[in-house]
Design an enzyme around this catalytic site. Sequence first.
Site, PDB file in Angstrom:
ATOM      1  N   ASP A   1       0.762  -1.296  -0.222  1.00 21.98           N
ATOM      2  CA  ASP A   1      -0.379   0.052  -0.071  1.00 21.98           C
ATOM      3  C   ASP A   1       0.616   1.354   0.120  1.00 21.98           C
ATOM      4  O   ASP A   1       1.728   0.780   0.245  1.00 21.98           O
ATOM      5  CB  ASP A   1      -0.911   0.084   0.873  1.00 21.98           C
ATOM      6  CG  ASP A   1      -2.362   1.376   1.096  1.00 21.98           C
ATOM      7  OD1 ASP A   1      -3.363  -0.156   0.750  1.00 21.98           O
ATOM      8  OD2 ASP A   1      -1.698   2.083   0.909  1.00 21.98           O
ATOM      9  N   ILE A   2       0.757   2.211  -0.942  1.00 17.35           N
ATOM     10  CA  ILE A   2       1.379   3.272  -1.212  1.00 17.35           C
ATOM     11  C   ILE A   2       1.189   4.318   0.454  1.00 17.35           C
ATOM     12  O   ILE A   2       2.722   5.059   0.340  1.00 17.35           O
ATOM     13  CB  ILE A   2       1.207   3.971  -2.220  1.00 17.35           C
ATOM     14  CG1 ILE A   2       2.399   5.326  -2.553  1.00 17.35           C
ATOM     15  CG2 ILE A   2      -0.639   4.722  -1.927  1.00 17.35           C
ATOM     16  CD1 ILE A   2       1.722   5.736  -4.149  1.00 17.35           C
TER      17      ILE A   2
ATOM     18  N   ASN B   1     -12.891  -3.741   1.725  1.00  9.18           N
ATOM     19  CA  ASN B   1     -14.041  -2.118   1.996  1.00  9.18           C
ATOM     20  C   ASN B   1     -14.809  -2.414   1.520  1.00  9.18           C
ATOM     21  O   ASN B   1     -14.401  -2.673  -0.117  1.00  9.18           O
ATOM     22  CB  ASN B   1     -13.102  -0.600   2.543  1.00  9.18           C
ATOM     23  CG  ASN B   1     -12.707  -0.761   3.906  1.00  9.18           C
ATOM     24  OD1 ASN B   1     -13.229  -1.265   4.449  1.00  9.18           O
ATOM     25  ND2 ASN B   1     -11.108  -0.280   3.755  1.00  9.18           N
TER      26      ASN B   1
ATOM     27  N   VAL C   1     -10.820   3.004  -3.634  1.00  7.76           N
ATOM     28  CA  VAL C   1     -10.653   2.707  -5.012  1.00  7.76           C
ATOM     29  C   VAL C   1     -11.393   1.497  -4.916  1.00  7.76           C
ATOM     30  O   VAL C   1     -11.620   0.843  -4.514  1.00  7.76           O
ATOM     31  CB  VAL C   1      -8.448   1.918  -4.910  1.00  7.76           C
ATOM     32  CG1 VAL C   1      -8.533   1.427  -6.590  1.00  7.76           C
ATOM     33  CG2 VAL C   1      -7.670   3.131  -4.682  1.00  7.76           C
TER      34      VAL C   1
ATOM     35  N   HIS D   1     -10.658  -4.911  -3.366  1.00  6.94           N
ATOM     36  CA  HIS D   1      -9.231  -5.382  -3.022  1.00  6.94           C
ATOM     37  C   HIS D   1      -9.584  -5.904  -1.565  1.00  6.94           C
ATOM     38  O   HIS D   1      -9.797  -5.199  -0.815  1.00  6.94           O
ATOM     39  CB  HIS D   1      -8.322  -3.882  -3.361  1.00  6.94           C
ATOM     40  CG  HIS D   1      -8.598  -3.032  -2.541  1.00  6.94           C
ATOM     41  ND1 HIS D   1     -10.150  -2.580  -3.104  1.00  6.94           N
ATOM     42  CD2 HIS D   1      -8.405  -2.622  -1.517  1.00  6.94           C
ATOM     43  CE1 HIS D   1      -9.793  -0.763  -2.721  1.00  6.94           C
ATOM     44  NE2 HIS D   1      -9.115  -0.908  -1.081  1.00  6.94           N
TER      45      HIS D   1
ATOM     46  N   HIS E   1      -7.225  -5.547   2.270  1.00  5.49           N
ATOM     47  CA  HIS E   1      -5.865  -4.899   2.914  1.00  5.49           C
ATOM     48  C   HIS E   1      -5.285  -6.003   3.732  1.00  5.49           C
ATOM     49  O   HIS E   1      -6.015  -6.431   4.794  1.00  5.49           O
ATOM     50  CB  HIS E   1      -6.352  -3.736   3.912  1.00  5.49           C
ATOM     51  CG  HIS E   1      -6.702  -3.010   3.227  1.00  5.49           C
ATOM     52  ND1 HIS E   1      -5.823  -1.313   2.769  1.00  5.49           N
ATOM     53  CD2 HIS E   1      -7.433  -2.585   2.252  1.00  5.49           C
ATOM     54  CE1 HIS E   1      -7.120  -0.927   1.817  1.00  5.49           C
ATOM     55  NE2 HIS E   1      -8.104  -1.575   1.839  1.00  5.49           N
TER      56      HIS E   1
END
Length: 115
Positions: A30-31, A87, A96, A100, A102
Amino acid sequence: MNECLFCKIVRKEIPAALVYEDDHLLAFKDIFPQAPVHLLIIPKAHCENLGDQTPEIAAAAARIPQVAAKLAADHGVQSSGWRLLCNCGQDAGQVVFHLHFHLLGGKHLGGKLCQ
Ligand code: AMP
Ligand code: ZN
């Protein structure tokens, strides 16, 4: 999904720190990490979230917990503990809109699922 950020990462059009790749799944750092270990695991095929999976994406996504466990071990948090979360939609804070998960670990993550 030409404009989708994570589709661009899948196509290697924008850089990401990849930590896992197979035919159907991709994982990268993750950025804006929220924990010492913060990885994102995605199906390569686009869907917005768990609510609009095709059967093909669902089959790929079904392997994400297994990949997450491998990545947790690879990143040294298997014994200390880690969390896998997804999420879905506005109230969950999804930003986003490419499915995805996390993977978080490396610190005490707190006991609350929502706050
Ligand atoms: P969510 O709120 O579940 O939609 O989370 C989206 C996540 O994507 C956030 O944790 C962001 O920090 C992360 N993110 C956004 N852009 C990038 C990027 N280019 N590379 C890696 N992670 C990103
Ligand atoms: Zn996408």
